[in-house]
Write a protein that holds these residues in place. Structure first.
Motif, mmCIF file in Angstrom:
data_model
loop_
_atom_site.group_PDB
_atom_site.id
_atom_site.type_symbol
_atom_site.label_atom_id
_atom_site.label_comp_id
_atom_site.label_asym_id
_atom_site.label_seq_id
_atom_site.Cartn_x
_atom_site.Cartn_y
_atom_site.Cartn_z
ATOM 1 N N GLN A 146 -7.871 2.823 5.920
ATOM 2 C CA GLN A 146 -8.922 2.450 4.861
ATOM 3 C C GLN A 146 -8.751 1.462 3.929
ATOM 4 O O GLN A 146 -9.685 0.440 3.901
ATOM 5 C CB GLN A 146 -9.229 3.818 4.393
ATOM 6 C CG GLN A 146 -10.446 3.663 3.193
ATOM 7 C CD GLN A 146 -10.626 5.043 2.420
ATOM 8 O OE1 GLN A 146 -9.733 5.869 2.545
ATOM 9 N NE2 GLN A 146 -11.209 4.968 1.360
ATOM 10 N N LYS A 147 -7.570 1.353 3.611
ATOM 11 C CA LYS A 147 -7.252 0.381 2.505
ATOM 12 C C LYS A 147 -7.141 -1.127 3.396
ATOM 13 O O LYS A 147 -7.487 -1.860 2.358
ATOM 14 C CB LYS A 147 -5.659 0.761 1.795
ATOM 15 C CG LYS A 147 -5.299 -0.133 1.098
ATOM 16 C CD LYS A 147 -4.912 0.654 -0.316
ATOM 17 C CE LYS A 147 -4.235 -0.189 -1.060
ATOM 18 N NZ LYS A 147 -5.280 -0.468 -2.552
ATOM 19 N N TYR A 161 -5.052 6.616 5.196
ATOM 20 C CA TYR A 161 -4.891 5.735 3.917
ATOM 21 C C TYR A 161 -4.774 4.245 4.152
ATOM 22 O O TYR A 161 -5.755 3.440 3.830
ATOM 23 C CB TYR A 161 -3.905 6.160 3.028
ATOM 24 C CG TYR A 161 -3.564 5.393 1.833
ATOM 25 C CD1 TYR A 161 -4.301 5.544 0.564
ATOM 26 C CD2 TYR A 161 -2.468 4.733 1.767
ATOM 27 C CE1 TYR A 161 -4.046 4.807 -0.425
ATOM 28 C CE2 TYR A 161 -2.159 3.904 0.500
ATOM 29 C CZ TYR A 161 -3.011 3.907 -0.554
ATOM 30 O OH TYR A 161 -2.759 3.148 -1.658
ATOM 31 N N ALA A 209 0.747 -1.249 0.087
ATOM 32 C CA ALA A 209 -0.097 -0.054 -0.061
ATOM 33 C C ALA A 209 0.945 1.163 0.030
ATOM 34 O O ALA A 209 0.574 2.136 -0.741
ATOM 35 C CB ALA A 209 -1.041 0.030 1.429
#
Length: 186
Positions: free
Chosen positions: A98-99, A95, A76
């Motif tokens: 959420q990912k 980020y 990621a």
């Protein structure tokens, strides 16, 4: 069935893994950075053969949960830094949370425990590598590079660059120019 693969971090890696899957007669639903989504299950023998052939190419099937999460974090971050135009507008912790659908505190503690460094330091190291890459092309000013890599200013980029490499960006750029020679000079 999902298979997580260590060191699969670029488009070429995806092509190599896809080719290896095809050679093994395995048709994936999708091949993404760090993971392969299969339409069905593999036998232990197929999985073992695939793992052996991938290891010969520098990849490795990850078989435990913590290692998979660490690899997903790395993938990621690499994707965010090297393959996304949105990195300067996204908060790293938000980020990743959420990912990966995990609390950032959990991800951060796990990463530090297993890797011996923080996610933030890993992220900065990736950003500095991106800065080096952009400097190598010599098409952008340092100000443009700072903007493209999500730094708030050239001073911030320069401070992190020097902390990471021991060199100023300007000095690094001069070194890079001195390292390459024309074919005629050889």
């Amino acid at each position: 069935m999902k298979i997580y693969i260590k060191n699969m971090v670029c488009s070429r890696c995806k092509m190599v893994v896809s080719a290896e899957l095809e050679k093994a007669g395995i048709k994936p639903a999708s091949v993404e950075l760090g993971e392969v989504d299969l339409t069905g299950d593999l036998s232990d023998e197929q999985l073992s053969k695939l793992d052996t052939s991938l290891k010969e190419l520098g990849f490795e099937i990850i078989d435990n949960r913590k290692s998979r999460i660490i690899e997903q974090i790395k993938t990621a971050v690499i994707s965010m830094v090297h393959h996304s135009d949105e990195q300067q507008h996204i908060n790293l912790s938000a980020y990743l949370s959420q990912k990966l659908n995990y609390d950032y505190g959990y991800l951060s503690n796990l990463f530090s425990e297993v890797e011996g460094t923080t996610i933030e330091k890993y992220y900065i190291a990736q950003k500095i590598e991106k800065v080096k890459e952009l400097m190598m092309y010599d098409e952008l000013t340092l100000s443009q590079i700072a903007n493209e890599t999500g730094y708030s200013s050239v001073a911030h980029l320069s401070a992190q660059f020097k902390k990471q490499t021991g060199l100023t960006p300007t000095f690094y750029r001069q070194l890079k120019e001195n390292k390459r020679r024309n074919i005629e000079e050889l």
